[in-house]
Design an enzyme around this catalytic site. Structure first.
Site, PDB file in Angstrom:
ATOM      1  N   TYR A  74       0.327   8.065   8.018  1.00 40.10           N
ATOM      2  CA  TYR A  74      -0.649   8.787   7.200  1.00 40.10           C
ATOM      3  C   TYR A  74      -1.910   9.164   7.967  1.00 40.10           C
ATOM      4  O   TYR A  74      -2.827   9.738   7.408  1.00 40.10           O
ATOM      5  CB  TYR A  74      -1.011   7.933   5.976  1.00 40.10           C
ATOM      6  CG  TYR A  74       0.231   7.475   5.255  1.00 40.10           C
ATOM      7  CD1 TYR A  74       1.002   8.374   4.531  1.00 40.10           C
ATOM      8  CD2 TYR A  74       0.664   6.153   5.365  1.00 40.10           C
ATOM      9  CE1 TYR A  74       2.173   7.972   3.912  1.00 40.10           C
ATOM     10  CE2 TYR A  74       1.835   5.747   4.743  1.00 40.10           C
ATOM     11  CZ  TYR A  74       2.579   6.666   4.024  1.00 40.10           C
ATOM     12  OH  TYR A  74       3.742   6.273   3.416  1.00 40.10           O
ATOM     13  N   HIS A  79      -5.024  13.200   2.563  1.00 44.84           N
ATOM     14  CA  HIS A  79      -5.341  12.089   1.668  1.00 44.84           C
ATOM     15  C   HIS A  79      -6.228  11.050   2.348  1.00 44.84           C
ATOM     16  O   HIS A  79      -6.749  10.148   1.686  1.00 44.84           O
ATOM     17  CB  HIS A  79      -4.040  11.435   1.201  1.00 44.84           C
ATOM     18  CG  HIS A  79      -4.014  11.057  -0.246  1.00 44.84           C
ATOM     19  ND1 HIS A  79      -4.866  11.588  -1.189  1.00 44.84           N
ATOM     20  CD2 HIS A  79      -3.217  10.174  -0.926  1.00 44.84           C
ATOM     21  CE1 HIS A  79      -4.598  11.057  -2.377  1.00 44.84           C
ATOM     22  NE2 HIS A  79      -3.614  10.207  -2.244  1.00 44.84           N
ATOM     23  N   PHE A 124      -3.409   0.634   0.216  1.00 40.75           N
ATOM     24  CA  PHE A 124      -2.837   1.930  -0.140  1.00 40.75           C
ATOM     25  C   PHE A 124      -3.647   2.513  -1.304  1.00 40.75           C
ATOM     26  O   PHE A 124      -4.220   1.800  -2.114  1.00 40.75           O
ATOM     27  CB  PHE A 124      -1.337   1.882  -0.422  1.00 40.75           C
ATOM     28  CG  PHE A 124      -0.564   1.577   0.826  1.00 40.75           C
ATOM     29  CD1 PHE A 124      -0.286   2.575   1.737  1.00 40.75           C
ATOM     30  CD2 PHE A 124      -0.168   0.287   1.112  1.00 40.75           C
ATOM     31  CE1 PHE A 124       0.395   2.304   2.908  1.00 40.75           C
ATOM     32  CE2 PHE A 124       0.505  -0.010   2.286  1.00 40.75           C
ATOM     33  CZ  PHE A 124       0.787   1.012   3.180  1.00 40.75           C
ATOM     34  N   ASN A 126      -3.457   3.983  -4.205  1.00 40.44           N
ATOM     35  CA  ASN A 126      -3.397   3.759  -5.646  1.00 40.44           C
ATOM     36  C   ASN A 126      -3.842   2.374  -6.079  1.00 40.44           C
ATOM     37  O   ASN A 126      -3.980   2.118  -7.278  1.00 40.44           O
ATOM     38  CB  ASN A 126      -1.977   4.019  -6.153  1.00 40.44           C
ATOM     39  CG  ASN A 126      -1.596   5.490  -6.061  1.00 40.44           C
ATOM     40  OD1 ASN A 126      -2.366   6.314  -5.577  1.00 40.44           O
ATOM     41  ND2 ASN A 126      -0.407   5.815  -6.505  1.00 40.44           N
ATOM     42  N   ASP A 151     -10.843  12.313  -1.000  1.00 40.25           N
ATOM     43  CA  ASP A 151     -10.375  13.695  -0.971  1.00 40.25           C
ATOM     44  C   ASP A 151     -10.333  14.287  -2.372  1.00 40.25           C
ATOM     45  O   ASP A 151     -10.149  13.572  -3.353  1.00 40.25           O
ATOM     46  CB  ASP A 151      -8.976  13.757  -0.360  1.00 40.25           C
ATOM     47  CG  ASP A 151      -7.972  12.937  -1.152  1.00 40.25           C
ATOM     48  OD1 ASP A 151      -8.153  11.702  -1.237  1.00 40.25           O
ATOM     49  OD2 ASP A 151      -7.019  13.508  -1.710  1.00 40.25           O
ATOM     50  N   ASN A 172      -5.925   8.791  -8.210  1.00 38.80           N
ATOM     51  CA  ASN A 172      -5.462   7.438  -8.495  1.00 38.80           C
ATOM     52  C   ASN A 172      -6.249   6.351  -7.777  1.00 38.80           C
ATOM     53  O   ASN A 172      -6.342   5.221  -8.271  1.00 38.80           O
ATOM     54  CB  ASN A 172      -3.974   7.311  -8.183  1.00 38.80           C
ATOM     55  CG  ASN A 172      -3.114   7.975  -9.240  1.00 38.80           C
ATOM     56  OD1 ASN A 172      -3.546   8.153 -10.380  1.00 38.80           O
ATOM     57  ND2 ASN A 172      -1.908   8.362  -8.866  1.00 38.80           N
TER      58      ASN A 172
END
Length: 255
Positions: A74, A79, A124, A126, A151, A172
């Protein structure tokens, strides 16, 4: 607005690009030419009432949190711009993110004479609140001194927006943070625009896309602007920083 939940292992520090290093150098120059910021901070300190030990009143720390997903998979994705903004602040202010605390890469330092803490939750996206909630509670940070950077699909690419409070807007990571702050939404947030997916591309796929060269250059200048905004926020307060971030960009968007 659809957000994605992802999982992998490993923690990776993002290297700053050469254009961003140049931008941060420029930002340091701006700070050196901004006597009003230092002067205002000095006045505020000198006029503060003495504490119980007879010294100047101790300034409350700021907690600045950037949201993203850990791991090489990532790195450099849309994100993760919150992570990259934290990296920019950390490098410019000489704050190593060398500790793991409450599920976050964490570091302490100062902007001017104001103590700050930087955090990149490794839960992470969420589940970001699982890190932010305990950090706020443990360090007893007032919510008006917790800045969350993340973001935003609804802002044009590389545009910034600083707000004093608000909802999660379908994000989220922010949803999780609000939940772990007992539904309290009274904390500032810096949104970084990543634009809308092209054509019929799914939002979940779009937020995990890398940037092209032109986008990266635009984003590096946005990080410089975000760095200056963070300095103004800590040293001169929310209104000065919001005016700096929001007013000029609103004029550009309306042209």
């Amino acid at each position: 607005m659809l957000r994605v939940s992802v999982a992998t292992s490993g923690v990776t520090r993002l290297p700053l690009t050469s254009p961003l290093r140049s931008c941060l150098g420029l930002s340091r120059g701006i700070r050196e030419r901004m006597p009003s910021v230092a002067a205002a901070s000095s006045i505020a300190t000198s006029s503060a009432p003495p504490d119980v030990d007879g010294g100047a009143q101790r300034k409350l720390p700021w907690l600045i949190v950037g949201l993203g997903n850990p791991g090489k998979l990532y790195q450099g994705t849309r994100h993760n711009v919150g992570f990259e903004m934290i990296d920019a602040i950390a490098e410019a202010e000489g704050i190593p993110l060398s500790k793991m605390q409450f599920k976050a890469l964490f570091g302490k330092g100062q902007i001017g004479d104001v103590p700050i803490m930087l955090a990149k939750p490794q839960t992470f996206m969420n589940a970001s609140g699982e890190s932010v909630g305990p950090l706020v509670s443990y360090y007893k940070i007032p919510l008006n001194q917790v800045l969350v950077i993340y973001d935003d699909l609804d802002l044009p690419f590389a545009k910034l927006r600083l707000l004093p409070k608000g909802g999660h807007g379908g994000h989220n990571g922010m949803r999780s943070i609000i939940k772990h702050l007992k539904e309290n939404r009274e904390f500032p947030r810096l949104r970084i625009g990543i634009g809308q997916p092209p054509g019929k591309m799914d939002s979940a796929n779009f937020v995990l896309r890398q940037f092209n060269r032109q986008e990266r250059e635009e984003l590096d200048f946005a990080f410089q602007r975000g760095l200056d905004a963070a300095r103004l926020l800590v040293l001169e307060g929310f209104n000065k920083s919001a005016t700096f971030v929001n007013t000029a960009q609103s004029q550009m968007l309306n042209k």
